[in-house]
Design a protein around this motif. Structure first.
Motif, PDB file in Angstrom:
ATOM      1  N   TRP A 224       0.845  -1.205   0.000  1.00 33.23           N
ATOM      2  CA  TRP A 224       0.000   0.000   0.000  1.00 33.23           C
ATOM      3  C   TRP A 224       0.873   1.245   0.000  1.00 33.23           C
ATOM      4  CZ3 TRP A 224      -4.673  -0.029  -1.542  1.00 33.23           C
ATOM      5  CH2 TRP A 224      -5.535  -1.122  -1.278  1.00 33.23           C
ATOM      6  N   GLN A 225       2.005   1.164   0.725  1.00 31.44           N
ATOM      7  CA  GLN A 225       2.867   2.331   0.829  1.00 31.44           C
ATOM      8  C   GLN A 225       3.432   2.700  -0.550  1.00 31.44           C
ATOM      9  OE1 GLN A 225       2.764  -0.298   2.936  1.00 31.44           O
ATOM     10  NE2 GLN A 225       2.056   0.700   4.827  1.00 31.44           N
ATOM     11  N   GLN A 226       3.777   1.680  -1.352  1.00 33.97           N
ATOM     12  CA  GLN A 226       4.235   1.953  -2.720  1.00 33.97           C
ATOM     13  C   GLN A 226       3.108   2.569  -3.543  1.00 33.97           C
ATOM     14  OE1 GLN A 226       5.371  -1.936  -3.990  1.00 33.97           O
ATOM     15  NE2 GLN A 226       7.386  -1.872  -2.997  1.00 33.97           N
ATOM     16  N   LEU A 227       1.905   2.028  -3.357  1.00 29.07           N
ATOM     17  CA  LEU A 227       0.766   2.544  -4.114  1.00 29.07           C
ATOM     18  C   LEU A 227       0.532   4.019  -3.806  1.00 29.07           C
ATOM     19  CD1 LEU A 227      -2.522   0.984  -5.053  1.00 29.07           C
ATOM     20  CD2 LEU A 227      -2.678   2.947  -3.566  1.00 29.07           C
ATOM     21  N   LEU A 228       0.729   4.381  -2.546  1.00 31.72           N
ATOM     22  CA  LEU A 228       0.555   5.788  -2.161  1.00 31.72           C
ATOM     23  C   LEU A 228       1.587   6.668  -2.853  1.00 31.72           C
ATOM     24  CD1 LEU A 228      -0.880   7.929  -0.453  1.00 31.72           C
ATOM     25  CD2 LEU A 228       0.658   7.361   1.436  1.00 31.72           C
ATOM     26  N   ASP A 229       2.853   6.211  -2.863  1.00 28.11           N
ATOM     27  CA  ASP A 229       3.894   6.987  -3.544  1.00 28.11           C
ATOM     28  C   ASP A 229       3.547   7.193  -5.018  1.00 28.11           C
ATOM     29  OD1 ASP A 229       5.358   7.170  -1.235  1.00 28.11           O
ATOM     30  OD2 ASP A 229       6.754   5.527  -1.724  1.00 28.11           O
ATOM     31  N   ILE A 230       3.113   6.124  -5.652  1.00 28.85           N
ATOM     32  CA  ILE A 230       2.798   6.217  -7.086  1.00 28.85           C
ATOM     33  C   ILE A 230       1.621   7.172  -7.301  1.00 28.85           C
ATOM     34  CG2 ILE A 230       2.109   4.910  -9.130  1.00 28.85           C
ATOM     35  CD1 ILE A 230       3.375   2.427  -7.790  1.00 28.85           C
ATOM     36  N   SER A 231       0.613   7.046  -6.426  1.00 30.90           N
ATOM     37  CA  SER A 231      -0.543   7.941  -6.531  1.00 30.90           C
ATOM     38  C   SER A 231      -0.120   9.393  -6.383  1.00 30.90           C
ATOM     39  CB  SER A 231      -1.562   7.618  -5.449  1.00 30.90           C
ATOM     40  OG  SER A 231      -2.183   6.401  -5.709  1.00 30.90           O
ATOM     41  N   LYS A 232       0.767   9.640  -5.402  1.00 30.15           N
ATOM     42  CA  LYS A 232       1.245  11.009  -5.193  1.00 30.15           C
ATOM     43  C   LYS A 232       1.967  11.509  -6.433  1.00 30.15           C
ATOM     44  CE  LYS A 232       1.901  11.161  -0.181  1.00 30.15           C
ATOM     45  NZ  LYS A 232       2.870  10.796   0.868  1.00 30.15           N
ATOM     46  N   TYR A 233       2.782  10.616  -7.005  1.00 34.47           N
ATOM     47  CA  TYR A 233       3.558  11.020  -8.173  1.00 34.47           C
ATOM     48  C   TYR A 233       2.642  11.431  -9.328  1.00 34.47           C
ATOM     49  CZ  TYR A 233       6.214  10.861 -12.431  1.00 34.47           C
ATOM     50  OH  TYR A 233       6.735  11.209 -13.640  1.00 34.47           O
ATOM     51  N   PHE A 234       1.621  10.625  -9.602  1.00 34.74           N
ATOM     52  CA  PHE A 234       0.784  10.890 -10.778  1.00 34.74           C
ATOM     53  C   PHE A 234      -0.280  11.966 -10.532  1.00 34.74           C
ATOM     54  CE2 PHE A 234       2.442   6.779 -12.217  1.00 34.74           C
ATOM     55  CZ  PHE A 234       2.756   7.097 -13.528  1.00 34.74           C
ATOM     56  N   ASN A 235      -0.643  12.189  -9.285  1.00 36.36           N
ATOM     57  CA  ASN A 235      -1.720  13.141  -9.010  1.00 36.36           C
ATOM     58  C   ASN A 235      -1.335  14.559  -9.429  1.00 36.36           C
ATOM     59  OD1 ASN A 235      -4.219  14.051  -7.994  1.00 36.36           O
ATOM     60  ND2 ASN A 235      -3.224  14.698  -6.087  1.00 36.36           N
ATOM     61  N   GLY A 236      -2.238  15.209 -10.137  1.00 38.48           N
ATOM     62  CA  GLY A 236      -2.013  16.605 -10.526  1.00 38.48           C
ATOM     63  C   GLY A 236      -1.252  16.764 -11.833  1.00 38.48           C
ATOM     64  N   LYS A 237      -0.738  15.647 -12.385  1.00 34.82           N
ATOM     65  CA  LYS A 237      -0.062  15.728 -13.684  1.00 34.82           C
ATOM     66  C   LYS A 237      -1.036  15.310 -14.782  1.00 34.82           C
ATOM     67  CE  LYS A 237       4.672  14.566 -12.225  1.00 34.82           C
ATOM     68  NZ  LYS A 237       4.517  14.278 -10.776  1.00 34.82           N
ATOM     69  N   ASN A 238      -0.890  15.861 -15.950  1.00 38.96           N
ATOM     70  CA  ASN A 238      -1.733  15.418 -17.064  1.00 38.96           C
ATOM     71  C   ASN A 238      -1.044  14.268 -17.788  1.00 38.96           C
ATOM     72  OD1 ASN A 238      -3.631  15.149 -19.077  1.00 38.96           O
ATOM     73  ND2 ASN A 238      -2.829  16.838 -20.288  1.00 38.96           N
TER      74      ASN A 238
END
Lengths: 548, 314, 286
Positions: A224-238
């Motif tokens: 889950w912790q990896q999933l959160l990092d990935i989500s943070k990375y992609f959030n807000g980018k087009n």
């Protein structure tokens, strides 16, 4: 109407040609001992041919064993083309033709279905013969004696033939109570992770992710912790070019009263469940302490999971606090989020080009797990080097249970069973609109130990890669060594309603995680005391298989 | 002069008996439920009975009497006196406190705004306005629009991604505070027209010479408003206020449809909690106690209201 | 009528006021328009249409949702149920309420004064429905009336009875007493005077009152959802059914919302004149 008339003319002509065989509008009894069920356009006019014996000895050419019988079945309202209710409409004419009976489909709003069912059962009105229930209603139905036990009907050989043997044990238990059978196989629910493979495997993003987080972007994430990092990375980018707006990380469906709490259940399982071979006070428990019914819901593991969910929520659209399933799914299907974790519907809907922009880029995987869990025995955190998969059967696994007040349990059973025979069940799981999700051996691919072939999925409109990861994910989910325990004791709906409201308060920022779960625990104690602690304890132990 | 004569009771009796039967009796029953714990157990027996024909003779099928399945039921009811337990629970229940808070905040947000806006609109419409009767008729529509449908329509209007108000960037339904504001806004939309119509009617009953007299005394527009109109309209304001208070306490349909009471319980008013307690979780006794809690508050409003109303029915 | 004299001829100010009034009316009509616009959209257009969602300008309208929804037996049945329940409740309330209104308007009651009786009727209206829904449910269950039109007619008639009494009381008071007295002198009974003289004169109000209480009953949701389960489902309960396990289906909701809203709104326009009096329970004549 028009097509029906055409079919009628067509089948009359067929009947003349077939000699000893008997052709009907919806079912052909073929001379070679098989029968063909003829489905409508919503299932692409599929023709399902089965040995006549599979339909049971009560049915056959010229037999109409339930002439004059009318049965009523309740279902969550979604219409003739909606989830769970749709198949009832599709199979009604088939059953009516071979049985001579009539089916009355009673659609009820999701929020009122449980209420209407319980009012009918508690008052003994007997207005309904069967209910398409969520498995979490069992605790209110079976111990009170409202459910009709179906073991004898299953063994009789008179009605359409299906078996629990195709089910993973985790799903089989949801259809039974203390070894007795009540539920007729239909839907299989559990939450898996859906991800945008193209985004996760894009070299530019992989390089940028590594620069930011210091490790290779795992596709799919294992924790889950990896999933959160990935989500943070992609959030807000087009990162998705279907529109010019920025996209999100993970999208969630969190609307109160609309099954938002299931996200928390699936996610928290790996923060909470202590592994072990059997159910003890500390192992394989999630809801209550089986010694005294003290709620476990505010344990440090649960609290940490909720705090995690709050963090994850920040990587999605803020409006999702008010979203139910449809809105969150559509957001993912429009290519706006990199992850969604939800039911089997999503994988099938991804293939529906009228609604989805991402067919072929909709991979599925078993849910990630936490890199630590709360040890109930030691009262401390256990760090894990290797993530351990924790399965879930989160959801309703919506299926038919016959009312003990039904005057015609045999007729009702035979109607429900018609939708449970393997070729029918297999077909239904391949379509997204009908809400029937996969979980049984004939829906898994041969390479995963099942009996389905990839080309069958492709024929039903699936992208082969999507179908492969999808069926693999569900196989892994339902056969996981550790699984979230399912709550089905009297009052489950009320316990969950309390949890749901508090989770919603936490997700909208009205309460912090600890407060929300402490409040839940306190309110649960009240419910337990009101229903009766000893009675609840006994039912809880029976439901989870705990022995002192 | 009004007539007397015994027949007057015959005119009155059906309606009075009806109301007694259909409100006083259920309320009494409800009070009983609040003090007793009623448990029901239904026992069933499956039997086969012969099917009868029109003459009441058993119908035959292949020489045998035709049978049909019948389920016989017997209801066993046990009743235990539990005294004030439900009322004690009411006072200690955080859910109840929360629902009371939601209801009060809603009242404070919605009712003054409806009356204030209604007054402003009445002042506006009291001028010479083109097409006044058409516009006035248009204003009536919200009052009669099905509240449940209105709730769903506003759910789509407040939709935060792609809805018509999305450009504001306001978290209409996802933020607990805003969600309650949104519920109040819908109520304001629906009921401002009512306040407007009533106040307009009162304004139009103000005789012209009153304005003339004030003018001659050299009163400014503001003086006219505060020293003449407001005191004159105060009885109307009070009646509107009391009616709106009583009606707003019934708030149910709009949050039911628009927010489901959420996020969390941020928009769950008292009546929704009571309804769910009684008819979703079947805690009938406790729901009855809740109903009586609400009744106590309503009685206060009713008493105030009718003290005022007696003047109109003199 | 009642504009301040000094204002007469201030045409610029009146023009601005007219403009403001039009804007206000627009705001109050917008939601109903929005539901209509939603009902004409394809599912894919639901969240992506810009601006005010004007058909043909912002998207290509379709009648598919209307055809899908209005044609279903469930929609037709709920419309029929609502019509039956609302007409039944209106008729019953008029039947009970008209003589009672006549009694308090024309006769003198001594022990309980006329105004006390009127006020007692009114208090029923202020009663929160949620306080009576559970006992009503139990009563209907005991009578075997759950999920019947009759149950909903009985309940709604009770709740709209105060309107009938109040509106008609005022109407009878406004009728000239002389006609009825002349009839009495000619040997008619009180019943005869009521039936042959007062009632025909009050007929227009009677019709308007019937329409208003029809609309109230049409809109009622709480009792309908509690008391109906299969056969007696009314329009608002049917609307709630457009919400399924997957959430609100906006496009169908638009259609269902319109089918619910249009009939009572049309009625409101027909009965405009009586609305203020009815809604303020006679406290303001309007």
């Amino acid at each position: 109407m028009h097509t029906r008339t055409m079919l009628l003319v067509g089948s009359a002509a067929l009947a003349l040609l077939a000699g000893t065989a008997r052709a009907g509008q919806y079912v052909d009894w073929n001379a070679d001992g098989t029968a063909t069920l003829k489905l409508g356009p919503e299932y692409d006019n599929a023709r399902i041919t089965v040995p006549q014996s599979m339909l049971g000895s009560a049915f056959g050419p010229g037999k109409q064993p339930f002439k004059g019988v009318t049965i009523s079945v309740t279902v969550n309202g979604a219409g003739p083309k909606g989830g769970i209710s749709g198949p009832l409409y599709s199979f009604r004419p088939i059953w009516e033709e071979i049985s001579g009976g009539k089916v009355n489909i009673v659609e009820l709003p999701f929020a009122e279905h449980y209420t209407k069912m319980m009012l009918d059962l508690r008052n003994g009105t007997g207005q309904y013969d069967a209910f398409m229930v969520g498995a979490f209603w069992y605790g209110d139905i079976v111990p009170a004696g409202y459910g009709y036990q179906i073991d004898d009907l299953m063994k009789s050989g008179k009605y359409p033939q299906w078996s629990y043997d195709v089910m993973p044990p985790s799903l089989k238990t949801l259809h039974q109570w203390e070894g007795k059978s009540y539920g007729v196989l239909n839907d299989a629910d559990g939450q898996v992770l859906y991800y945008r493979k193209s985004a996760l495997e894009n070299p530019e993003h992989r390089a940028a992710f590594k620069a930011q987080f210091g490790y290779d972007l795992p596709s799919p994430p294992a924790t889950w912790q990896q999933l959160l990092d990935i989500s943070k990375y992609f959030n807000g980018k087009n990162w998705d070019k279907n529109d010019a707006e920025p996209d999100s990380g993970t999208v969630l469906h969190l609307k109160v009263g609309e099954q938002g709490h299931y996200h928390f259940q699936s996610l928290s399982a790996s923060f909470v469940i202590n592994p072990g071979d059997k159910v003890t006070r500390t192992q394989n428990v999630y809801w209550f302490d089986p010694a005294d019914m003290k709620p476990l819901i505010n344990s440090p593991g649960h609290v940490k999971a909720l705090e995690f969910l709050q963090e994850l929520h920040k990587t999605g659209p803020a409006a999702q606090v008010g979203w139910s399933l449809g809105e969150a799914w559509d957001y993912f299907l429009r290519g706006k989020a990199v992850f969604v974790f939800s039911w089997g519907d999503v994988g099938a809907l991804c293939q529906d080009k009228a609604r989805s922009k991402i067919p072929g880029d909709c991979a599925a995987a078993m849910l990630p797990s936490s890199n630590e869990y709360w040890d109930f025995a030691k009262q401390s955190w256990v760090k894990l080097d290797k993530p351990r998969p924790v399965g879930n059967t989160t959801g309703g696994s919506w299926h038919g249970v016959i009312s003990n007040y039904s005057a015609n349990p045999e007729a009702t059973y035979s109607f429900l069973s018609l939708m449970a025979i393997p070729p029918v069940s297999k077909l239904m799981a391949m379509y997204g609109w009908d809400g029937v999700d996969p979980g049984f051996s004939y829906q898994f691919l041969e390479e995963d130990g099942g009996t389905a072939r990839l080309d069958e999925y492709v024929k039903a409109g699936w992208d082969p890669n999507d179908a492969k990861t999808y069926t693999k994910a569900y196989k892994a989910l339902f056969y996981a060594p550790t699984t979230l325990t399912y709550l089905r004791i009297p009052g489950t709906f009320e316990y969950w309603d309390i949890l749901d409201k508090n989770l919603s308060a936490a997700m909208s920022g009205a309460k912090n995680a600890k407060q929300a779960l402490d409040d839940t625990a306190a309110a649960w104690q009240g419910v337990t005391n009101r229903i009766g602690r000893d009675k609840q304890l006994a039912d809880y132990r029976a439901a989870i298989g705990y022995k002192e | 002069m009004r007539w007397t004569g015994r027949i007057r009771f015959l005119f009155l009796a059906p309606a009075v008996l009806w109301v007694l039967a259909f409100t006083v009796f259920p309320l009494g029953y409800s009070l009983y439920l609040a003090f007793f714990k009623v448990e029901q157990k239904v026992e069933i027996k499956r039997v086969q009975q012969p099917v009868l024909d029109d003459q009441g003779r058993p119908l035959l099928e292949d020489g045998q009497p035709k049978l049909r399945n019948v389920v016989l039921r017997e209801t066993v009811t046990t009743t235990t006196f539990i005294g004030l337990d439900n009322f004690r629970r009411l006072l200690a229940d955080p859910q109840v406190a929360d629902a009371v808070r939601v209801t009060l905040v809603f009242l404070l947000l919605a009712v003054p705004a409806e009356i204030g806006l209604g007054f402003l609109l009445a002042l506006l419409f009291n001028r010479r306005i083109m097409g006044r009767s058409v516009l006035r008729a248009a204003m009536i529509l919200p009052i009669f629009a099905t509240p449940l449908a209105v709730g769903y329509v506003f759910f789509t209007i407040f939709y935060e991604v792609g809805g018509p108000l999305a450009w504001t960037g306001i978290p209409w339904l996802s933020n607990p505070t805003w969600a309650l504001v949104s519920v109040a806004l819908v109520d304001i939309w629906q009921w401002t027209p009512f306040c407007f119509l009533v106040i307009l009617a009162a304004l139009q009953a103000v005789p012209d010479d009153l304005y003339e007299a004030a003018r001659i005394d050299g009163a400014s527009n503001w003086d006219l408003l505060t020293k003449v109109l407001v005191p004159l309209l105060t009885p109307t304001f009070v009646i509107v206020l009391l009616i709106r208070l009583a009606e707003a306490l019934k708030l149910f349909d709009i949050p039911f449809a628009m927010t489901g009471g959420g996020p969390g319980t941020a928009t769950q008013p008292y009546s929704m909690l009571a309804f769910r307690t009684g008819l979703r979780f079947f805690d009938l006794g406790y729901a009855s106690a809740m109903a009586y809690g609400l009744l106590a508050v309503v009685m206060v409003v009713i008493t105030l209201f009718f003290r005022r109303m007696r003047e109109s029915y003199g | 009528m009642a504009e301040p004299a000094a204002r007469r001829g201030a045409s610029l100010a009146d023009g601005l006021a007219s403009l403001a009034a039009v804007l206000v009316a627009f705001v109050f009509l917008f939601p109903i328009y929005w539901a209509f616009s939603q009902s004409l959209r394809n599912p894919l257009d639901t969240f992506t249409v810009a601006g005010f969602g004007i058909p043909w300008v912002n998207f290509t309208p379709t009648l598919a949702n209307w055809i899908d929804q209005v044609g279903t037996p469930e929609t037709l049945r709920s419309l029929a149920n609502s019509t039956i329940v609302a007409s039944g409740a209106a008729a019953l309330a008029l039947l009970l309420g008209t003589p009672a209104a006549y009694a308090v308007a024309r006769f003198r009651f001594a022990r309980w004064k006329n105004r006390d009786i009127t006020i007692w009727f009114l208090s029923q209206r202020v009663l929160p429905p949620v306080a009576t829904v559970v006992p009503f449910y139990l009563v209907m269950r005991a009578l075997g009336l759950l999920d019947t039109h009759l149950a909903l007619i009985l309940v709604n008639a009770t709740f709209v009875l105060p309107f009938v009494v109040v509106i008609l009381r005022q109407t009878f008071l406004d009728l000239p007493l002389e006609l009825e007295e002349a009839a009495l002198v000619d040997g008619a009974s009180h019943w005869g005077a009521f039936w042959r003289i007062a009632l025909p004169l009050a007929a227009p109000t009677l019709a308007a009152t019937g329409l208003i209480v029809f609309a109230f009953t049409w809109n009622e949701f709480l009792f309908a959802v509690a008391l109906s389960s299969r056969n007696a489902i009314t329009v608002p309960v049917h609307i709630a059914g457009a919400v399924d396990t997957r959430g609100v289906q906006f496009w169908f909701m638009g259609v269902r919302a319109m089918t619910a809203i249009v009939p009572p709104v049309l009625i409101a326009l027909l009965a405009q004149r009586y609305i203020v009096r009815g809604l303020t329970l006679g406290a303001v004549k309007g």
